[in-house]
Every structure is written in C-alpha cells, then in structure tokens.
Write a protein that holds these residues in place. Structure first.
Motif, mmCIF file in Angstrom:
data_model
loop_
_atom_site.group_PDB
_atom_site.id
_atom_site.type_symbol
_atom_site.label_atom_id
_atom_site.label_comp_id
_atom_site.label_asym_id
_atom_site.label_seq_id
_atom_site.Cartn_x
_atom_site.Cartn_y
_atom_site.Cartn_z
ATOM 1 N N TYR A 16 -32.271 28.116 -12.102
ATOM 2 C CA TYR A 16 -33.468 28.923 -11.898
ATOM 3 C C TYR A 16 -34.401 28.258 -10.890
ATOM 4 O O TYR A 16 -34.996 28.923 -10.051
ATOM 5 C CB TYR A 16 -34.200 29.155 -13.216
ATOM 6 N N SER A 17 -34.519 26.939 -10.945
ATOM 7 C CA SER A 17 -35.379 26.229 -9.993
ATOM 8 C C SER A 17 -34.896 26.443 -8.563
ATOM 9 O O SER A 17 -35.697 26.638 -7.645
ATOM 10 C CB SER A 17 -35.410 24.740 -10.311
ATOM 11 N N LYS A 18 -33.584 26.413 -8.375
ATOM 12 C CA LYS A 18 -33.025 26.637 -7.037
ATOM 13 C C LYS A 18 -33.284 28.076 -6.580
ATOM 14 O O LYS A 18 -33.593 28.322 -5.410
ATOM 15 C CB LYS A 18 -31.528 26.330 -7.037
ATOM 16 N N ILE A 49 -38.462 34.819 -13.403
ATOM 17 C CA ILE A 49 -37.462 33.750 -13.396
ATOM 18 C C ILE A 49 -37.993 32.526 -14.139
ATOM 19 O O ILE A 49 -37.282 31.924 -14.955
ATOM 20 C CB ILE A 49 -37.060 33.380 -11.946
ATOM 21 N N GLU A 50 -39.237 32.156 -13.874
ATOM 22 C CA GLU A 50 -39.818 30.990 -14.536
ATOM 23 C C GLU A 50 -39.948 31.202 -16.041
ATOM 24 O O GLU A 50 -39.728 30.278 -16.828
ATOM 25 C CB GLU A 50 -41.150 30.638 -13.899
ATOM 26 N N LYS A 54 -37.803 29.108 -19.265
ATOM 27 C CA LYS A 54 -38.358 28.536 -20.491
ATOM 28 C C LYS A 54 -37.546 28.926 -21.725
ATOM 29 O O LYS A 54 -37.548 28.225 -22.726
ATOM 30 C CB LYS A 54 -39.804 28.987 -20.671
ATOM 31 N N LEU A 55 -36.850 30.067 -21.647
ATOM 32 C CA LEU A 55 -36.119 30.592 -22.802
ATOM 33 C C LEU A 55 -34.659 30.172 -22.868
ATOM 34 O O LEU A 55 -34.031 30.272 -23.915
ATOM 35 C CB LEU A 55 -36.166 32.129 -22.786
ATOM 36 N N LYS A 58 -29.374 25.425 -19.231
ATOM 37 C CA LYS A 58 -28.282 25.462 -18.258
ATOM 38 C C LYS A 58 -26.933 25.627 -18.941
ATOM 39 O O LYS A 58 -26.073 26.371 -18.466
ATOM 40 C CB LYS A 58 -28.305 24.192 -17.416
ATOM 41 N N ASP A 59 -26.712 24.940 -20.063
ATOM 42 C CA ASP A 59 -25.423 25.025 -20.751
ATOM 43 C C ASP A 59 -25.097 26.460 -21.165
ATOM 44 O O ASP A 59 -23.968 26.919 -21.012
ATOM 45 C CB ASP A 59 -25.390 24.101 -21.968
ATOM 46 N N SER A 60 -26.085 27.179 -21.668
ATOM 47 C CA SER A 60 -25.860 28.571 -22.061
ATOM 48 C C SER A 60 -25.501 29.426 -20.859
ATOM 49 O O SER A 60 -24.636 30.290 -20.935
ATOM 50 C CB SER A 60 -27.117 29.143 -22.723
#
Length: 75
Positions: A16-18, A49-50, A54-55, A58-60
C-alpha cells in the motif's frame, strides 16, 4: 442472451505504501489522462488506501499470490 462482465487487475505484491508513492509520483500524468478529476479526488483515493493499510497486513494480501504461484508450480 449476453452479459456484461467487469473485472480488475490488481497487484497484491505491491505494498500500500508503494501504491501511494506511485500515485503521488504519477499525479500529473493521472490528472492529464483524467484518471482522477482533481487533487481532491486523488487525496480521497489515497485516504482509502491508507485506511485499508491500517486494517490489513502484508501476509494476508500475499495469500492469493502464494496460492496462485503454488498452483502454477504444480501444473
């Protein structure tokens, strides 16, 4: 007799940061191509996106990609 089917292509491997960085980097191009109406629409999209960041973790997000890679490796 016919149907309309819509789909999207997304990239779970992109964080998301990218995504936010890319939107800001390509802001002028996105506005020129009418992908967004104005700065406010871009800001609203970035906020979505931000908030999602929060919700989720990355693994999910990577589960679907992992499953697909395992599938193509088996076939």
């Amino acid at each position: 007799g016919g149907s309309n089917i819509w789909g999207i292509q997304y990239h779970p491997e992109i964080t998301y940061s990218k995504m936010v960085s890319l939107i800001h980097f390509r802001k002028d191009r996105l506005l020129d191509k009418k992908a967004f109406a104005d700065d406010e629409e871009i800001d609203a999209h970035v906020k979505i996106i931000e908030d999602e960041k929060k919700l989720s973790d990355k693994d999910s997000r990577m589960v679907e990609l992992k499953n697909w890679l395992e599938f193509i490796n088996e076939n």
